[in-house]
Design an enzyme around this catalytic site. Structure first.
Site, short mmCIF file in Angstrom:
data_model
loop_
_atom_site.label_atom_id
_atom_site.label_comp_id
_atom_site.label_asym_id
_atom_site.label_seq_id
_atom_site.Cartn_x
_atom_site.Cartn_y
_atom_site.Cartn_z
CE1 TYR A 48 -12.96 -6.50 2.60
CE2 TYR A 48 -11.40 -8.16 1.85
CZ TYR A 48 -11.70 -7.07 2.65
OH TYR A 48 -10.76 -6.57 3.50
CG ASP A 106 -8.90 -2.81 -4.10
OD1 ASP A 106 -8.29 -2.14 -3.27
OD2 ASP A 106 -9.72 -3.71 -3.79
NE ARG A 153 -7.10 6.00 2.17
CZ ARG A 153 -7.91 5.19 2.85
NH1 ARG A 153 -9.11 5.58 3.15
NH2 ARG A 153 -7.48 4.01 3.22
NE ARG A 173 -9.93 8.00 -3.44
CZ ARG A 173 -11.17 8.42 -3.23
NH1 ARG A 173 -11.69 9.32 -4.02
NH2 ARG A 173 -11.86 7.93 -2.23
NE ARG A 193 -3.78 -0.51 0.16
CZ ARG A 193 -4.94 -0.61 0.81
NH1 ARG A 193 -5.21 -1.67 1.52
NH2 ARG A 193 -5.84 0.33 0.72
O1 CP3 Z 1 -0.15 -1.37 -2.62
C1 CP3 Z 1 -0.44 -0.44 -3.40
O2 CP3 Z 1 -0.10 0.74 -3.22
C2 CP3 Z 1 -1.17 -0.83 -4.67
C3 CP3 Z 1 -2.59 -0.74 -4.68
C4 CP3 Z 1 -3.46 -1.56 -3.73
C5 CP3 Z 1 -4.68 -1.04 -3.22
N1 CP3 Z 1 -5.32 -2.04 -2.55
C6 CP3 Z 1 -5.18 0.33 -3.44
C7 CP3 Z 1 -6.23 0.86 -2.56
C8 CP3 Z 1 -3.34 -2.87 -3.27
C9 CP3 Z 1 -2.21 -3.86 -3.47
C10 CP3 Z 1 -4.53 -3.17 -2.54
C11 CP3 Z 1 -4.80 -4.48 -1.93
C12 CP3 Z 1 -6.02 -4.69 -1.13
N2 CP3 Z 1 -7.26 -4.12 -1.33
C13 CP3 Z 1 -6.13 -5.62 -0.06
C14 CP3 Z 1 -5.02 -6.53 0.41
C15 CP3 Z 1 -3.99 -5.83 1.23
C16 CP3 Z 1 -4.49 -5.27 2.54
O3 CP3 Z 1 -4.32 -4.07 2.74
O4 CP3 Z 1 -5.01 -6.07 3.35
C17 CP3 Z 1 -7.45 -5.53 0.42
C18 CP3 Z 1 -8.03 -6.33 1.59
C19 CP3 Z 1 -8.17 -4.60 -0.39
C20 CP3 Z 1 -9.61 -4.21 -0.29
C21 CP3 Z 1 -9.77 -2.77 0.01
N3 CP3 Z 1 -9.52 -1.74 -0.89
C22 CP3 Z 1 -10.18 -2.18 1.23
C23 CP3 Z 1 -10.56 -2.95 2.49
C24 CP3 Z 1 -10.18 -0.78 1.05
C25 CP3 Z 1 -10.64 0.31 2.00
C26 CP3 Z 1 -9.82 0.51 3.17
C27 CP3 Z 1 -8.34 0.68 2.88
O5 CP3 Z 1 -7.60 -0.22 3.27
O6 CP3 Z 1 -7.94 1.68 2.27
C28 CP3 Z 1 -9.71 -0.53 -0.27
C29 CP3 Z 1 -9.51 0.80 -0.87
C30 CP3 Z 1 -8.16 1.10 -1.42
N4 CP3 Z 1 -7.39 0.23 -2.15
C31 CP3 Z 1 -7.49 2.36 -1.34
C32 CP3 Z 1 -6.28 2.22 -2.06
C33 CP3 Z 1 -5.26 3.28 -2.32
C34 CP3 Z 1 -8.02 3.62 -0.66
C35 CP3 Z 1 -9.00 4.25 -1.57
C36 CP3 Z 1 -9.15 5.72 -1.39
O7 CP3 Z 1 -8.36 6.49 -1.97
O8 CP3 Z 1 -10.09 6.12 -0.70
#
Ligand code: CP3
Length: 347
Positions: A152, A76, A30, A39, A26
């Site tokens: 999910y 994602d 943000r 974004r 990640r």
């Molecule tokens: O790693 C990176 O920078 C690459 C992009 C990436 C995102 N999500 C972008 C994202 C990766 C590799 C993921 C993986 C992901 N997504 C997982 C596995 C890793 C982990 O953190 O457990 C999971 C469970 C998700 C599902 C998901 N996507 C959730 C639960 C959420 C909301 C809460 C959160 O963790 O941010 C997202 C949204 C998300 N995915 C954001 C980003 C940058 C935030 C979105 C925003 O800008 O509001």
């Protein structure tokens, strides 16, 4: 080979590269003001994922700012259910929301043939990033492991301990097995497409692996992962695959031995045990507590140094034990990269 000048690929090939390569789960997100700006420009998180130009830029932002050893594709894990036709939206300030899938009838509405057309812009992002990535930086593609994605899809959101999916796996094993099979196939197809578009490494995120009851661990975590690894390696034997089964404790030994993954990602709670107990040739990634990165200062330094001293001598990739959290000060990431590069060079 030229590619093997990349520290990330050398470590994944089993070399105890020192100082170790570093990237962060990640790492785009943000906590970076430049991410928040794009974004906003994109509108929503999904719009950003599907805008190849902006998604490529967001992929590159942390690499540029911190000089990391890898870029991870901006996308994602929930794009696979979306690609299969499940409704997906991200309400601002909340997590993801999906139309829950709970019955065999719901499964018949999924459209595996729609996956590649729907996620096509993500493959375009890969090509754009690959074209401009510095030559020493690796490009990582990824997907969620079937168990985590299923949690999910079934609950329609993140839930404490992912209880709805655990219950479905117990009370309706035929439904769960059918969903699992769809996900193994879709995930394989998505990962192959990412590799063909240019990613050099794959990471499989199994964020919720630690919530699986021990008697179902083999069926829900090991077997689907092994099937995906086998299928990807059949087509692309040389592409390294990092498995990240978060919080599984000592089951990590079985995971590393039986799934065929190239490297094992470890959560902060599993890191010290894994670095001490797992065979020295096993490539390990991660383990730093994301809260230490938030705290910075002496705490960050102590944690990072401890991991470095434990990992010294084995192939290791520096990373967190889970993703960067939004409240992380970006300057702490820069500090961490300095610690790893300088301290790693000394010890
Ligand atoms: O790693 C990176 O920078 C690459 C992009 C990436 C995102 N999500 C972008 C994202 C990766 C590799 C993921 C993986 C992901 N997504 C997982 C596995 C890793 C982990 O953190 O457990 C999971 C469970 C998700 C599902 C998901 N996507 C959730 C639960 C959420 C909301 C809460 C959160 O963790 O941010 C997202 C949204 C998300 N995915 C954001 C980003 C940058 C935030 C979105 C925003 O800008 O509001």
């Amino acid at each position: 080979m030229r590619d093997h000048a990349k520290p990330l690929l050398r470590a994944l090939a089993g070399e105890a590269v020192w100082p170790p390569p570093i990237w962060l789960m990640r790492q785009a997100g943000r906590y970076l003001p430049e991410y928040r700006a794009l974004r906003m420009q994109a509108g929503s998180f999904l719009d950003l994922c599907f805008n190849s130009e902006l998604a490529a830029e967001v992929t590159l932002q942390p690499v540029r700012r911190f000089g990391l050893d890898a870029a991870i594709l901006f996308a994602d894990i929930l794009l696979v259910p979306f690609g299969l036709g499940q409704q997906l939206w991200f309400a601002d300030g909340e997590g993801p929301r999906l139309e829950p899938i709970t019955t065999a009838a719901d499964l018949t509405r999924l459209e595996p043939d729609g996956l590649l057309p729907r996620i096509a812009p993500v493959l375009e992002t890969v090509k754009r990033v690959k074209a401009v990535l510095p030559r020493e930086v690796g490009l990582i593609g990824f997907a969620g492991a079937p168990w985590t994605v299923a949690t999910y899809m079934i609950a329609g959101r993140g839930t404490p301990g992912q209880a709805p999916a655990r219950e479905a796996a117990r009370t309706d094993p035929a439904f769960f097995a059918a969903l699992n099979e769809i996900l193994v196939e879709a995930t394989t197809c998505y990962l192959l497409a990412q590799i063909e578009a240019g990613v050099e490494v794959i990471q499989l995120f199994d964020t919720w692996a630690g919530s699986v009851d021990p008697d179902l661990f083999e069926a829900l975590v090991i077997t689907p992962t092994r099937k995906i690894v086998e299928a990807v390696h059949k087509a692309h034997p040389r592409v390294p695959i990092i498995g990240f089964p978060r919080n599984i404790g000592q089951a990590a030994r079985l995971f590393a031995e039986s799934t065929g993954v190239t490297a094992l990602g470890v959560a902060q709670s599993d890191a010290e045990w894994a670095l001490r107990e797992l065979p020295p040739h096993l490539v390990i990634q991660g383990g730093l507590d994301p809260e230490a990165l938030v705290a910075g200062g002496a705490l960050l330094e102590d944690h990072a140094r401890r991991l470095l001293s434990m990992a010294r001598g084995r192939p290791y990739i520096f990373n967190l034990g889970h993703g960067v959290v939004p409240k992380t000060p970006p300057e702490n990431v820069m500090r961490l990269v300095d610690i790893v590069r300088n301290q790693g060079a000394q010890n």
